[in-house]
Each structure stands twice: as C-alpha cells, then as structure tokens.
Design a protein around this motif. Sequence first.
Motif, short mmCIF file in Angstrom:
data_model
loop_
_atom_site.label_atom_id
_atom_site.label_comp_id
_atom_site.label_asym_id
_atom_site.label_seq_id
_atom_site.Cartn_x
_atom_site.Cartn_y
_atom_site.Cartn_z
N ASP A 94 0.83 -1.21 0.00
CA ASP A 94 0.00 0.00 0.00
C ASP A 94 0.87 1.26 0.00
O ASP A 94 0.57 2.23 -0.71
CB ASP A 94 -0.92 0.02 1.23
CG ASP A 94 -2.02 -1.03 1.14
OD1 ASP A 94 -2.33 -1.48 0.02
OD2 ASP A 94 -2.56 -1.41 2.20
N LEU A 95 1.95 1.24 0.78
CA LEU A 95 2.84 2.40 0.83
C LEU A 95 3.53 2.61 -0.52
O LEU A 95 3.60 3.75 -1.02
CB LEU A 95 3.90 2.23 1.93
CG LEU A 95 4.92 3.37 2.04
CD1 LEU A 95 4.24 4.68 2.41
CD2 LEU A 95 6.02 3.02 3.04
N LYS A 97 2.52 1.73 -3.49
CA LYS A 97 1.54 2.21 -4.48
C LYS A 97 1.16 3.67 -4.22
O LYS A 97 0.99 4.46 -5.17
CB LYS A 97 0.30 1.32 -4.45
CG LYS A 97 0.53 -0.06 -5.04
CD LYS A 97 -0.73 -0.91 -4.99
CE LYS A 97 -0.51 -2.25 -5.68
NZ LYS A 97 -1.72 -3.11 -5.61
N GLU A 98 1.03 4.05 -2.95
CA GLU A 98 0.68 5.44 -2.62
C GLU A 98 1.81 6.39 -3.03
O GLU A 98 1.56 7.45 -3.62
CB GLU A 98 0.40 5.58 -1.13
CG GLU A 98 0.02 7.01 -0.73
CD GLU A 98 -0.04 7.23 0.77
OE1 GLU A 98 -0.28 8.38 1.15
OE2 GLU A 98 0.18 6.28 1.54
N ALA A 101 1.94 6.59 -6.87
CA ALA A 101 0.79 7.34 -7.42
C ALA A 101 0.94 8.84 -7.23
O ALA A 101 0.41 9.63 -8.02
CB ALA A 101 -0.51 6.86 -6.75
N ASN A 102 1.71 9.23 -6.23
CA ASN A 102 1.90 10.66 -5.95
C ASN A 102 3.20 11.20 -6.54
O ASN A 102 3.61 12.32 -6.23
CB ASN A 102 1.87 10.91 -4.44
CG ASN A 102 0.46 10.91 -3.88
OD1 ASN A 102 -0.26 11.89 -4.01
ND2 ASN A 102 0.06 9.79 -3.29
N TYR A 129 6.86 -0.16 -10.31
CA TYR A 129 6.89 0.95 -9.35
C TYR A 129 8.28 1.54 -9.14
O TYR A 129 8.39 2.65 -8.60
CB TYR A 129 6.34 0.48 -7.99
CG TYR A 129 4.95 -0.09 -8.07
CD1 TYR A 129 3.87 0.72 -8.40
CD2 TYR A 129 4.71 -1.44 -7.82
CE1 TYR A 129 2.58 0.20 -8.49
CE2 TYR A 129 3.44 -1.98 -7.90
CZ TYR A 129 2.38 -1.15 -8.24
OH TYR A 129 1.11 -1.68 -8.33
N ASN A 207 2.05 1.30 8.29
CA ASN A 207 0.95 2.27 8.39
C ASN A 207 1.38 3.53 9.14
O ASN A 207 0.62 4.50 9.22
CB ASN A 207 -0.29 1.64 9.03
CG ASN A 207 -0.07 1.16 10.45
OD1 ASN A 207 0.93 1.49 11.09
ND2 ASN A 207 -1.00 0.37 10.96
N SER A 210 3.38 7.54 5.26
CA SER A 210 2.48 7.90 4.15
C SER A 210 3.25 8.83 3.22
O SER A 210 4.34 9.31 3.56
CB SER A 210 1.24 8.61 4.68
OG SER A 210 1.59 9.87 5.24
N TYR A 211 2.66 9.12 2.07
CA TYR A 211 3.29 10.06 1.15
C TYR A 211 3.49 11.42 1.81
O TYR A 211 4.57 12.01 1.74
CB TYR A 211 2.44 10.22 -0.11
CG TYR A 211 2.88 11.37 -0.98
CD1 TYR A 211 4.05 11.29 -1.74
CD2 TYR A 211 2.15 12.56 -1.02
CE1 TYR A 211 4.48 12.35 -2.52
CE2 TYR A 211 2.57 13.63 -1.81
CZ TYR A 211 3.74 13.51 -2.55
OH TYR A 211 4.16 14.56 -3.33
#
Length: 220
Positions: A94-95, A97-98, A101-102, A129, A207, A210-211
Amino acid sequence: MIHTVIFDMDGVIVDTEPVHHYAYNQHFKKLNIEVSPEMYASFTGNSTKNIFERLKVAFNLQEEVTTLVETKRELFNAAFDQKEDLYLLEGVEDLIKELYANGMQLVLASSSATVTINRIFNRFGLHQYFSHIVSGEDFPKSKPHPAIFQHAAFLAQTPVENCIVIEDSTNGILAAKAAGIYCIGYDSFHSKMQDYSKADKVIKHFNELSYDSIKSITTS
C-alpha cells in the motif's frame, strides 16, 4: 523535501529471511561448519559474496567463493519456488503504491543478487513501481559501506538530502548514514538482533508512513 525513497528488500518489502536461513543452513551442513547465531545475525545486509568471503577465512574453506555463492543460490531458488506462503510484508505494498501514485521516485538497493531481486519482483509484480534496481553484488564491499546507497541516489539523480532510505538491518542503517541519507529503521518482528539506535526514525509497521509524512521529512 523528499523526492526519492530508497527501499531495502529482504526484511523490508518481503520476508525472505526464512528462505535464506534454510538455504544457508543446508549449505553449512554440506560444508560441515557451525555458524553461531551471533555470526549469522552479523551477515544481515551483506551480499552473499561478502558473506562467503568471511566464511572462507573463518573456516578455512577450500571451495572458491564463486562456487560457494552459486551453490547457496541454487538452494535458495529451489526453496523459494517451493514456498507458497511467501507474502509482501504487511502494509508495504500500500505504501509503495501510494508513493508511486503521488510521483515519488522509488529505488531498490538490496544486497541480494540481481537474479534473486528479479525473482521476487516478478513474483509480486513490483518492477512497475521502481525506476532503478541496485544489487549489492555489483559492489566490492557490502553494507555498512555506503556505496550501494550513494549509487542509488546517483541513478535517481537526487541529492542525498532529498532522499530517504528504509532499512531493517544494522548494516543497512549504518550504510545509509555513511552515505549522508536520512534513514527510517523498520523494526519488525522478523528482524533479529539488529540495532536501530543510529536510525533517524524507527517504525514497527508501514501504516506509520504515508506520502505526506515522507514528503515533509526535513533531513538537515
């Protein structure tokens, strides 16, 4: 501002340590040598080549390092292909991909051989990625020597003050700091006998990142 995140692989993206441990110990039995848990823990973050260079001296092994490396790699590949319960570490996909994506640039800098990295990246579809993959087998010295992270920043065309490293090993953290790069230590339950005291920040789960939290890290 952070523009590039440099990931270690083993113990950060995927827990291949049980597979490596199995392969090494099968090999140690064939070589008729006993490697203490403390000595084995000190290998974390080192390339297979450097590990066998140390073992060759410590145990007066007669085999060439290249032969030792190839035998261990064959044992690892066989075990890896048979191990169905191998997953990405919780929260890391998840990290990744986040961040991607940014627009954050992602680089892999692993002590594993390129063939092993590709085996894992192909299995989990990670190539898309990462802009660059750097293998420790391409450097004469392993982590804690900073060369692998210096080269990762060079390939990313990012000043070290605009990079961070995510690492789970003592050697990896020391290498990142020697390269002048902010380091996040990932202290998971998979990590054994590692020292995180030199890391700039320590997390126990992805978790916690984050971006937004990574982008705003101040490294100076």
